[in-house]
Enzyme design. Structure first.
Site, short mmCIF file in Angstrom:
data_model
loop_
_atom_site.label_atom_id
_atom_site.label_comp_id
_atom_site.label_asym_id
_atom_site.label_seq_id
_atom_site.Cartn_x
_atom_site.Cartn_y
_atom_site.Cartn_z
N GLU A 169 -0.48 4.89 -0.47
CA GLU A 169 -1.23 6.14 -0.69
C GLU A 169 -0.33 7.33 -0.41
O GLU A 169 0.49 7.29 0.52
CB GLU A 169 -2.44 6.20 0.23
CG GLU A 169 -3.66 5.55 -0.37
CD GLU A 169 -4.86 5.64 0.54
OE1 GLU A 169 -4.95 6.59 1.33
OE2 GLU A 169 -5.71 4.74 0.45
N ASP A 194 -6.11 15.06 -24.02
CA ASP A 194 -6.08 13.62 -23.73
C ASP A 194 -5.37 12.96 -24.92
O ASP A 194 -5.96 12.78 -25.99
CB ASP A 194 -7.52 13.13 -23.59
CG ASP A 194 -7.62 11.63 -23.38
OD1 ASP A 194 -6.58 10.94 -23.50
OD2 ASP A 194 -8.73 11.15 -23.11
N TYR A 237 0.86 -1.19 0.00
CA TYR A 237 0.00 0.00 0.00
C TYR A 237 0.88 1.23 0.00
O TYR A 237 1.88 1.26 0.73
CB TYR A 237 -0.90 0.02 1.24
CG TYR A 237 -2.36 0.03 0.87
CD1 TYR A 237 -2.88 1.08 0.12
CD2 TYR A 237 -3.22 -1.00 1.23
CE1 TYR A 237 -4.21 1.10 -0.26
CE2 TYR A 237 -4.54 -0.99 0.85
CZ TYR A 237 -5.03 0.06 0.10
OH TYR A 237 -6.34 0.09 -0.29
N ARG A 288 -1.17 -1.65 -18.89
CA ARG A 288 -2.49 -1.01 -18.84
C ARG A 288 -2.49 0.02 -17.71
O ARG A 288 -2.27 -0.33 -16.55
CB ARG A 288 -3.53 -2.10 -18.56
CG ARG A 288 -4.96 -1.69 -18.66
CD ARG A 288 -5.80 -2.89 -18.98
NE ARG A 288 -5.46 -3.35 -20.31
CZ ARG A 288 -5.92 -2.80 -21.45
NH1 ARG A 288 -6.76 -1.80 -21.41
NH2 ARG A 288 -5.56 -3.28 -22.61
N LYS A 300 -1.55 2.03 -25.04
CA LYS A 300 -1.93 2.03 -26.46
C LYS A 300 -0.64 2.20 -27.28
O LYS A 300 0.24 1.35 -27.19
CB LYS A 300 -2.95 3.13 -26.72
CG LYS A 300 -4.26 2.98 -25.91
CD LYS A 300 -5.24 4.01 -26.36
CE LYS A 300 -6.44 4.32 -25.59
NZ LYS A 300 -7.16 3.64 -24.68
N THR A 342 -3.19 7.26 -21.65
CA THR A 342 -3.07 5.88 -21.20
C THR A 342 -1.61 5.49 -21.48
O THR A 342 -0.92 6.16 -22.24
CB THR A 342 -3.98 4.93 -22.00
OG1 THR A 342 -3.71 5.11 -23.40
CG2 THR A 342 -5.44 5.20 -21.73
N1 PLP Z 1 -9.12 8.61 -23.43
C1 PLP Z 1 -9.11 8.21 -24.70
C2 PLP Z 1 -8.89 9.23 -25.78
C3 PLP Z 1 -9.31 6.88 -25.03
O1 PLP Z 1 -9.33 6.49 -26.30
C4 PLP Z 1 -9.52 5.95 -23.98
C5 PLP Z 1 -9.73 4.51 -24.23
O2 PLP Z 1 -10.07 4.01 -25.20
C6 PLP Z 1 -9.54 6.42 -22.67
C7 PLP Z 1 -9.33 7.74 -22.43
C8 PLP Z 1 -9.82 5.49 -21.53
O3 PLP Z 1 -8.76 4.70 -21.23
P1 PLP Z 1 -8.93 3.47 -20.23
O4 PLP Z 1 -9.65 2.41 -20.96
O5 PLP Z 1 -7.52 3.10 -19.86
O6 PLP Z 1 -9.67 3.99 -19.03
#
Ligand code: PLP
Length: 478
Positions: A66, A241, A64, A279, A273, A270
């Site tokens: 945090e 994002d 843990y 992950r 990808k 993320t």
């Molecule tokens: N943001 C974008 C642009 C995504 O394409 C995705 C997933 O497909 C996410 C966020 C969410 O990611 P996660 O599945 O790891 O929560």
């Protein structure tokens, strides 16, 4: 991809798991068999290296931790401090970011951390200052109620789902749409490209707290310098994002106007990808936002996962090597080859091509829905996913699009010549697929007809393409 010693590790790991729960050991083994056999064109998936996978499967999981590095709510976190600070150090260096927070468990979590960091910086902190309180516990009931109301009534301007945005960019079915008053921006109906003039007009009229860039299914680069200008004009925080294209930023191919980290206040991603890590998620930001971002756990995140942070550190170290720059270049070249191979055979592509790792096929041109296309391709051993296209006549469930991407097959070693063959296989299947009828004899948007012999023949050709590129070749399943 792996060495003989890794073979031993995987074999004995499976045996140890099998002693406790054979069904799980079997599922793990079957997943490798399935992944080896499939032509994986899912734009959001990849194959992490053995080093990344092994960094994730160990006893760091038992701890843990945090809090943040050096400021934990639990004792004995010295090794977690090491992995978290190494991961953050690599992330800062790789992306040229002032601050990196590597705890988010996924992309959705990273976006939540970012939203709340901006709300804390721009709504909560000024309210605390005005009330002369050090923290929210020091507010009167009346001030607290006012602050809660203010936190829940801020505006977000994000890309619409059918233009390629993500659920977390303000869809009502996601917490982002419930938390924020949303206005969406889309793409030009003629070109399919982001219409920056329309975006600027909407921003001036709507005056959002946050302008959110980034996408899940938009096959082009986005000009973040223009988005920065628009955000400055209306006093918005620019958030991007980059979950889908982080690997292309890391590889140095999305630079200048197209580098989100150079222009945005806060960037989420993320790690699994195009970045090819475990992950998970991550937030990069300017120093002013760092204290707010670092409160992600326990504000909206559960306890950090040290084993995943260790794997992020390994993946980010890999991404700083010259080979990764070369990998990202090949991802782009492969996507370009796939797009032109499809177009040459008559496929209609949203925006007419690609500038990134993904291609969006408008399967309406083949007289079928996205759902029919996705299933028919799967019958032929080609794994894709259906996706909405702008102004989709078939809605978000059946859709009219198929999204294909090259990060995974590029990791596996496939080349531009292979992409042309894959374009041919996709076109062959989609051309041969006919819409089926529903139980009452009407047109179905899910059922389809495809000659099973043709599907088998295409699947054999897909196998031939994969055969020279074994996946995790040193792993022999018992
Ligand atoms: N943001 C974008 C642009 C995504 O394409 C995705 C997933 O497909 C996410 C966020 C969410 O990611 P996660 O599945 O790891 O929560």
């Amino acid at each position: 991809m792996s060495s003989p010693s890794e073979t031993v590790a995987v074999r004995s790991a499976l045996e140890i798991i099998r002693d406790v729960e054979p069904r799980v050991a079997d599922a793990i083994a079957s997943e490798l068999v399935d992944q080896r056999a499939s032509l994986k064109l899912i734009a959001s998936e990849n194959y992490a290296s053995p080093a990344v996978l092994l960094a994730m499967g160990n006893w760091l999981s038992d701890k843990y931790a945090e809090g943040t590095v050096g400021h934990r709510f639990y004792a004995g976190c010295q090794n977690v401090d090491t992995v978290e600070s190494v991961a953050a150090e690599h992330a800062r260096a790789l992306f040229g970011a002032e601050h990196a927070y590597v705890q988010p468990h996924s992309g959705i979590d990273a976006n939540l951390v970012a939203f709340w960091a901006v709300l804390a910086q721009r709504v909560e902190a000024p309210a605390l200052a005005e009330a002369g309180a050090r923290n929210v516990d020091g507010l009167s009931d009346e001030d607290w109620s006012e602050l809660r109301h203010a936190l829940g009534n801020q505006r977000l301007l994000g890309m619409s789902l059918d233009a390629g945005g993500h659920l977390t960019h303000g869809a009502r079915s996601n917490v982002s749409g419930k938390l924020f008053d949303l206005r969406s921006y889309g793409t030009d109906p003629e070109t399919g490209l982001v219409d920056y003039d329309a975006l600027r007009r909407t921003a001036h009229e709507f005056r959002p707290l946050i302008i959110l860039g980034g996408y899940s299914a938009y096959p082009r680069k986005v000009n973040f310098r223009i988005m920065r200008e628009i955000a400055d004009e209306v006093g918005a925080t620019l958030m991007v994002d980059m979950a889908h294209f982080a690997g292309l930023v890391a590889g140095g191919h999305f630079s200048g106007d197209f580098d989100p980290v150079a222009h945005a206040d806060i960037v989420t991603t993320t790690t699994h990808k195009s970045l090819r890590g475990p992950r998970g998620g991550m937030v990069l930001c300017r120093s002013e936002l760092a204290p707010y971002v670092d409160r992600g756990c326990p504000l909206v995140l559960g306890g950090p996962m040290p084993h995943v942070m260790a794997a992020k550190a390994v993946a980010l170290a890999e991404a700083r090597r010259p080979e990764f720059r070369d990998y990202a270049r090949r991802v782009l070249e492969n996507a370009e080859a796939l797009a032109s191979g499809l177009q040459r055979r008559g496929a209609r592509l949203v925006t007419g091509g690609t500038e990134n790792h993904l291609v969006l096929i408008d399967v309406g041109g083949y007289g079928i829905t996205g759902r029919q296309a996705e299933k028919a391709l799967l019958d032929a051993g080609i794994v894709t996913n259906r996706n909405s296209i702008p102004q989709d006549p078939n809605g978000p469930w059946y859709t009219s699009g198929i999204r294909v991407g090259t990060p995974a097959l590029t990791t596996r070693g496939l080349t531009t010549a292979d992409m042309d063959r894959i374009a041919e296989l996709i076109d062959t299947v989609l051309t041969a697929t006919e819409p089926g009828t529903d139980s009452r004899g009407g047109a179905s948007r899910a059922r389809y007809q495809l000659d099973p012999a043709l599907a088998t023949k295409v699947a054999e050709q897909a196998d031939e393409l994969l055969a020279p590129h074994p996946l995790y070749p040193a792993v022999f399943l018992p």
